[in-house]
Design a protein around this motif. Structure first.
Motif, short mmCIF file in Angstrom:
data_model
loop_
_atom_site.label_atom_id
_atom_site.label_comp_id
_atom_site.label_asym_id
_atom_site.label_seq_id
_atom_site.Cartn_x
_atom_site.Cartn_y
_atom_site.Cartn_z
N PRO A 50 1.01 -1.00 0.03
CA PRO A 50 0.00 0.00 0.05
C PRO A 50 0.80 1.37 -0.09
O PRO A 50 2.12 1.27 0.18
CB PRO A 50 -0.84 -0.19 1.19
N ASN A 51 0.24 2.27 -0.05
CA ASN A 51 0.92 3.69 -0.13
C ASN A 51 1.69 3.61 1.22
O ASN A 51 1.39 3.57 2.34
CB ASN A 51 -0.19 4.86 -0.06
N LEU A 202 9.73 -4.21 -10.51
CA LEU A 202 8.61 -3.40 -10.72
C LEU A 202 7.73 -3.24 -9.71
O LEU A 202 7.63 -4.24 -8.86
CB LEU A 202 7.91 -3.64 -12.08
N THR A 203 7.24 -1.99 -9.35
CA THR A 203 6.30 -1.71 -8.31
C THR A 203 5.20 -1.54 -8.97
O THR A 203 5.24 -0.68 -10.14
CB THR A 203 6.65 -0.54 -7.19
N THR A 204 3.95 -1.72 -8.52
CA THR A 204 2.73 -1.44 -9.33
C THR A 204 1.48 -1.43 -8.21
O THR A 204 1.59 -2.29 -7.31
CB THR A 204 2.48 -2.48 -10.43
N HIS A 205 0.52 -0.66 -8.45
CA HIS A 205 -0.85 -0.95 -7.88
C HIS A 205 -1.61 -1.74 -8.56
O HIS A 205 -2.72 -1.95 -8.09
CB HIS A 205 -1.29 0.55 -7.61
N TYR A 206 -1.30 -1.94 -9.85
CA TYR A 206 -2.24 -3.02 -10.59
C TYR A 206 -1.70 -4.29 -10.35
O TYR A 206 -0.79 -4.94 -10.66
CB TYR A 206 -2.13 -2.83 -12.30
N LEU A 207 -2.99 -5.05 -9.54
CA LEU A 207 -2.44 -6.38 -9.16
C LEU A 207 -2.54 -7.17 -10.23
O LEU A 207 -1.94 -8.22 -10.52
CB LEU A 207 -3.44 -6.72 -8.05
N GLU A 208 -3.35 -6.91 -11.35
CA GLU A 208 -3.27 -7.75 -12.40
C GLU A 208 -2.03 -7.75 -13.14
O GLU A 208 -1.65 -8.82 -13.83
CB GLU A 208 -4.46 -7.38 -13.46
N GLU A 209 -1.22 -6.67 -13.09
CA GLU A 209 -0.06 -6.35 -13.87
C GLU A 209 0.89 -7.34 -13.18
O GLU A 209 1.66 -7.99 -13.81
CB GLU A 209 0.19 -5.00 -13.64
N ALA A 210 0.86 -7.48 -12.00
CA ALA A 210 1.52 -8.34 -11.38
C ALA A 210 1.67 -9.79 -11.66
O ALA A 210 2.50 -10.57 -11.67
CB ALA A 210 1.85 -8.25 -9.72
N GLU A 211 0.25 -10.24 -11.66
CA GLU A 211 -0.11 -11.61 -11.81
C GLU A 211 0.45 -12.02 -13.39
O GLU A 211 0.77 -13.34 -13.58
CB GLU A 211 -1.59 -11.90 -11.69
N ARG A 212 0.14 -10.86 -14.16
CA ARG A 212 0.60 -11.44 -15.49
C ARG A 212 2.05 -11.36 -15.83
O ARG A 212 2.48 -12.15 -16.64
CB ARG A 212 0.11 -10.40 -16.51
N GLN A 300 -13.13 -16.91 -8.68
CA GLN A 300 -11.80 -17.30 -8.28
C GLN A 300 -11.23 -16.22 -7.40
O GLN A 300 -11.33 -14.94 -7.69
CB GLN A 300 -11.05 -17.83 -9.41
N ALA A 301 -10.51 -16.60 -6.51
CA ALA A 301 -9.61 -15.76 -5.67
C ALA A 301 -8.45 -15.07 -6.67
O ALA A 301 -8.05 -15.80 -7.84
CB ALA A 301 -9.08 -16.55 -4.54
N THR A 302 -7.97 -13.87 -6.41
CA THR A 302 -6.87 -13.20 -7.17
C THR A 302 -5.73 -12.93 -6.21
O THR A 302 -5.89 -13.00 -4.88
CB THR A 302 -7.46 -12.10 -7.81
N LEU A 303 -4.95 -12.32 -6.83
CA LEU A 303 -3.91 -11.58 -5.95
C LEU A 303 -4.21 -10.56 -5.32
O LEU A 303 -3.78 -10.14 -4.11
CB LEU A 303 -2.53 -11.32 -7.00
N GLU A 304 -5.08 -9.80 -5.70
CA GLU A 304 -5.75 -8.81 -5.03
C GLU A 304 -6.18 -9.11 -3.62
O GLU A 304 -6.38 -8.30 -2.58
CB GLU A 304 -6.89 -7.81 -5.68
N ASP A 305 -6.91 -10.11 -3.68
CA ASP A 305 -7.64 -10.76 -2.31
C ASP A 305 -6.57 -11.05 -1.51
O ASP A 305 -6.51 -10.73 -0.15
CB ASP A 305 -8.38 -12.05 -2.73
N VAL A 306 -5.40 -11.52 -1.73
CA VAL A 306 -3.93 -11.97 -1.01
C VAL A 306 -3.67 -10.46 -0.47
O VAL A 306 -3.43 -10.43 0.86
CB VAL A 306 -3.18 -12.55 -1.78
N PHE A 307 -3.54 -9.48 -1.31
CA PHE A 307 -2.79 -8.23 -0.91
C PHE A 307 -3.63 -7.75 0.10
O PHE A 307 -3.22 -7.13 1.11
CB PHE A 307 -3.03 -7.33 -2.29
N LEU A 308 -5.01 -7.75 -0.03
CA LEU A 308 -6.16 -6.91 1.04
C LEU A 308 -6.14 -7.75 2.29
O LEU A 308 -6.24 -7.13 3.26
CB LEU A 308 -7.51 -6.69 0.08
N ARG A 309 -5.91 -8.87 2.07
CA ARG A 309 -6.12 -9.61 3.20
C ARG A 309 -4.73 -9.59 4.27
O ARG A 309 -4.63 -9.47 5.43
CB ARG A 309 -6.26 -11.30 3.12
N LEU A 310 -3.69 -9.50 3.52
CA LEU A 310 -2.37 -9.42 4.36
C LEU A 310 -2.04 -7.81 4.81
O LEU A 310 -1.46 -7.46 5.88
CB LEU A 310 -1.10 -9.71 3.26
N THR A 311 -2.48 -6.81 3.98
CA THR A 311 -2.17 -5.37 4.38
C THR A 311 -3.47 -4.66 4.67
O THR A 311 -3.17 -3.37 5.08
CB THR A 311 -1.56 -4.80 2.90
#
Length: 321
Positions: A50-51, A202-212, A300-311
């Motif tokens: 996160p920021n 890379l740093t990114t706020h686009y979780l889809e970008e990181a997944e791809r 289906q679960a995504t990387l965004e779900d993981v990100f929000l659960r952890l942070t």
């Protein structure tokens, strides 16, 4: 078609990047709290958080622009300050905000940057031609910077970072603010670079970008590494199975009661939505099937779900520069 073009850029000797216990505070506030990670040669690594989590500070520390309170940065096992120029000859930098020279044309921006690295006019001209084709800007070579769209400026910034054939490319939010077409073109070009052997961070706020794009993802918060693995492995580890979003049409948060005990592995609230996680939520869907006031979204679960659960889900302030 741009996506079908095979880049002529030569393969590079990949570099290994290692961060050991990086610590940095601003005004007594810790931004990096002992961050350690290692990026293998030719790997694409996405640093998420996160920021205020410390992402941009990490990128600046690797470049030697932010003096550290502790820890060290190593390239191929050697501290960066022992390499000529702090290792910056190995690095290509794509900053969060475009800093192209507005007084120069597209080609002049590349030419001047190449000369900064001591490249001859002949080499600069050759690489400039290849790079403009690589980022699909060959028709814009003589345009002033003010005439470029946001996506074109971003692609030019990436081309400029590659003029000296770096072994490590640091990308701070490379596709922020771009339309889908420009974003997908940049993704394709980053995959091309990885295949050539360039190590990517890379740093990114686009979780889809990181997944791809990413071979591995590191999720940080408060300057510490919370989790690290491939996108698929992170999802499998932290989000058990599918996700069911339960939302009432009247805006009231759904009451989980006790009906879900033993049927879901985890649950959490997000505003007016109840999020349920589990390997098989068919019984939960049946439970709500007859309630016309409830809307269900099964996915289906995504990387965004993981990100929000952890942070967490609270808004954050930007980190100090």
């Amino acid at each position: 078609m741009p996506g079908q073009w095979q880049p002529p850029l030569p393969a590079v000797n990949s570099v290994r990047l290692e961060l050991r216990a990086l610590r940095k505070s601003y005004g007594g506030h810790p931004v990096l709290g002992g961050l350690s990670l290692q990026i293998s040669p030719g790997e694409c690594y996405a640093l998420l958080g996160p920021n205020g989590a410390g992402k941009s500070t990490t990128i600046r520390a690797i470049q030697g622009l932010t003096p550290l309170d502790g820890g060290e940065v190593l390239l191929d096992g050697r501290p960066v300050d022992e390499w000529p120029g702090g290792g910056r000859g190995f690095m290509g930098i794509v900053p969060q905000s475009d800093n192209l020279d507005p007084d120069f044309t597209v080609s002049e921006n590349l030419r001047v940057y190449g000369r900064y690295y001591g490249l001859s006019s002949r080499v600069v001209q050759q690489r400039m031609t290849e790079l403009l084709e690589f980022v699909s800007l060959q028709e814009a070579a003589q345009r002033p910077i003010q005439a470029l769209s946001g996506g074109m400026k971003r692609r030019l910034t990436i081309a400029r970072a590659l003029i000296h054939q770096p072994r490590l490319l640091l990308l701070d939010e490379p596709s922020t603010g771009l339309d889908p077409q420009a974003r997908h073109l940049i993704w394709q070009r980053l995959r091309d670079l990885r295949r050539q052997g360039v190590t990517l961070l890379l740093t990114t706020h686009y979780l889809e970008e990181a997944e791809r794009l990413a071979d591995r993802v590191g999720i940080i918060d408060h300057g510490r590494l919370l989790a690290e693995d491939s996108p698929a492995a992170l999802i499998q580890t932290h989000i058990p199975g599918e996700v069911l979003e339960v939302r009432r049409q009247d805006g009231m948060p759904p009451d989980p009661g006790g009906w879900h005990q033993g049927q879901v592995a985890a649950s959490e609230r997000a505003g007016d939505t109840l999020l349920l996680y589990g390997p098989d939520l068919s019984a939960v869907r049946v439970h709500f099937a007859g309630d016309p006031d409830v809307r269900l979204l099964s996915r289906q679960a995504t990387l965004e779900d993981v990100f929000l659960r952890l942070t967490g889900r609270e808004l954050r302030e930007e980190e100090n520069p």
